[in-house]
Design a protein around this motif. Structure first.
Motif, PDB file in Angstrom:
ATOM      1  N   UNK A   4       0.891  -1.105  -0.026  1.00 19.12           N
ATOM      2  CA  UNK A   4       0.187   0.099   0.071  1.00 19.12           C
ATOM      3  C   UNK A   4       0.822   1.105   0.076  1.00 19.12           C
ATOM      4  N   UNK A   5       2.182   0.998  -0.099  1.00 17.54           N
ATOM      5  CA  UNK A   5       3.187   2.274   0.169  1.00 17.54           C
ATOM      6  C   UNK A   5       3.312   2.777  -1.200  1.00 17.54           C
ATOM      7  N   UNK A   6       2.698   4.023  -1.491  1.00 20.58           N
ATOM      8  CA  UNK A   6       2.972   4.744  -2.813  1.00 20.58           C
ATOM      9  C   UNK A   6       4.266   5.803  -2.669  1.00 20.58           C
ATOM     10  N   UNK A  55      12.842   8.260   7.628  1.00 21.95           N
ATOM     11  CA  UNK A  55      11.918   7.487   6.821  1.00 21.95           C
ATOM     12  C   UNK A  55      10.442   7.920   6.886  1.00 21.95           C
ATOM     13  N   UNK A  56       9.840   8.666   5.729  1.00 23.42           N
ATOM     14  CA  UNK A  56       8.396   8.841   5.884  1.00 23.42           C
ATOM     15  C   UNK A  56       7.799   8.050   4.764  1.00 23.42           C
ATOM     16  N   UNK A  57       6.878   7.344   4.995  1.00 26.69           N
ATOM     17  CA  UNK A  57       6.128   6.571   4.109  1.00 26.69           C
ATOM     18  C   UNK A  57       4.665   7.006   4.021  1.00 26.69           C
ATOM     19  N   UNK A  58       4.068   7.073   2.687  1.00 24.24           N
ATOM     20  CA  UNK A  58       2.827   7.565   2.514  1.00 24.24           C
ATOM     21  C   UNK A  58       2.189   6.266   1.740  1.00 24.24           C
ATOM     22  N   UNK A  59       1.099   5.701   2.578  1.00 25.66           N
ATOM     23  CA  UNK A  59       0.251   4.494   1.892  1.00 25.66           C
ATOM     24  C   UNK A  59      -1.032   4.967   1.493  1.00 25.66           C
ATOM     25  N   UNK A  60      -1.598   4.083   0.581  1.00 26.72           N
ATOM     26  CA  UNK A  60      -3.073   4.483   0.287  1.00 26.72           C
ATOM     27  C   UNK A  60      -3.750   3.229  -0.089  1.00 26.72           C
TER      28      UNK A  60
END
Length: 64
Positions: A4-6, A55-60
């Motif tokens: 889900x990480x974009x 670390x920064x992760x953006x998930x959708x």
């Protein structure tokens, strides 16, 4: 789920940390299709001097 990480944004305090970060990132992303967008930036430091990498992760995730 890592699928889900974009997007990944990573911040490191020195070029010396690039090889280690990239090796771990590549292992983490192995088998993902598509790969998340990724940006790596070198910064002068963090609020705590013992922090070397952030670390920064953006998930959708869409509703099923």
């Amino acid at each position: 789920d890592r699928r889900d990480v974009v997007r990944l944004n990573a911040y490191i305090t020195a070029r010396d940390h690039m090889e280690g970060y990239m090796a771990v990132r590549d292992q983490w992303a192995k088998g993902l299709d598509p790969l998340p967008a990724s940006t790596l930036m070198i910064v002068s430091g963090f609020t705590r001097p013992d922090f070397l990498i952030e670390i920064e992760a953006l998930a959708w995730r869409t509703k099923s």
